[in-house]
Scaffold this active site. Structure first.
Site, PDB file in Angstrom:
ATOM      1  CD  GLU A   1     -10.065   5.335  -1.820  1.00  8.46           C
ATOM      2  OE1 GLU A   1     -10.958   5.001  -1.007  1.00  8.46           O
ATOM      3  OE2 GLU A   1      -8.833   4.681  -2.100  1.00  8.46           O
TER       4      GLU A   1
ATOM      5  NE  ARG B   1      -2.640   1.580   8.541  1.00  6.97           N
ATOM      6  CZ  ARG B   1      -2.758   0.235   8.437  1.00  6.97           C
ATOM      7  NH1 ARG B   1      -3.274  -0.143   7.283  1.00  6.97           N
ATOM      8  NH2 ARG B   1      -2.050  -0.563   9.328  1.00  6.97           N
TER       9      ARG B   1
ATOM     10  CB  CYS C   1      -7.280   5.459 -12.545  1.00  7.03           C
ATOM     11  SG  CYS C   1      -5.480   5.872 -12.838  1.00  7.03           S
TER      12      CYS C   1
ATOM     13  CE1 TYR D   1      -1.145   4.816   3.560  1.00  5.59           C
ATOM     14  CE2 TYR D   1       0.737   3.542   4.084  1.00  5.59           C
ATOM     15  CZ  TYR D   1      -0.806   3.553   4.048  1.00  5.59           C
ATOM     16  OH  TYR D   1      -1.538   2.460   3.752  1.00  5.59           O
TER      17      TYR D   1
ATOM     18  NE  ARG E   1      -3.564   0.736   0.279  1.00  5.75           N
ATOM     19  CZ  ARG E   1      -4.426   1.239   1.051  1.00  5.75           C
ATOM     20  NH1 ARG E   1      -5.190   0.266   1.890  1.00  5.75           N
ATOM     21  NH2 ARG E   1      -4.875   2.525   1.012  1.00  5.75           N
TER      22      ARG E   1
ATOM     23  NE  ARG F   1       0.422   2.464 -18.965  1.00  3.38           N
ATOM     24  CZ  ARG F   1       0.498   1.341 -18.509  1.00  3.38           C
ATOM     25  NH1 ARG F   1       1.207   0.820 -17.866  1.00  3.38           N
ATOM     26  NH2 ARG F   1      -0.833   0.551 -18.287  1.00  3.38           N
TER      27      ARG F   1
ATOM     28  NE  ARG G   1      -6.753   6.067   0.870  1.00  2.25           N
ATOM     29  CZ  ARG G   1      -7.612   7.180   0.937  1.00  2.25           C
ATOM     30  NH1 ARG G   1      -8.023   7.908  -0.127  1.00  2.25           N
ATOM     31  NH2 ARG G   1      -7.859   7.677   2.245  1.00  2.25           N
TER      32      ARG G   1
END
Length: 122
Positions: free
Chosen positions: A77, A115, A74, A107, A7, A63, A89
């Site tokens: 959210e 997080r 893609c 992150y 992640r 890319r 994210r």
């Protein structure tokens, strides 16, 4: 070799195309470096953006940095009212000899708030 999910997230200052591409590329590079991954190790990358981001697809940054043969996708959210704004994210699927405990999730910028347990920002 195991397949691992890694992640990462970053927060943008503004929704501008070049800024989104810069932060997205920074995030991809940081995840690859933190986990000693090469392009050949990658299976796929899923990107999500918060609903307030629409200037460009984060996959374009992938890319641009040479991930031309890696499947990138893609998505948007869920529009949660108290969510952190302007966040990209990603979830990287990769082959890695690392154990799950040794995987480094990344992150960046304001996204460290998502997080703090993984970023040492507690």
């Amino acid at each position: 070799m195991a397949v691992r999910a890694i992640r990462g997230a970053t927060q943008l200052e503004v929704d501008e195309r070049e800024h989104l591409l810069e932060r997205s590329a920074e995030l991809v590079k940081a995840v690859l470096e933190a986990n000693d991954l090469d392009r050949e190790d990658l299976i796929s990358i899923l990107f999500t953006v918060t609903p307030d981001l629409h200037s460009e697809f984060p996959a374009v940054a992938g890319r641009q940095i040479g991930l031309t043969d890696v499947p990138l996708m893609c998505m948007q959210e869920i529009d949660v009212p108290h969510a952190l704004p302007r966040v990209v994210r990603m979830m990287v699927h990769a082959e890695s000899p690392r154990s799950r405990e040794k995987i480094q999730h990344v992150y960046l910028h304001g996204a460290v708030a998502l997080r703090p347990d993984l970023t040492g920002a507690q």
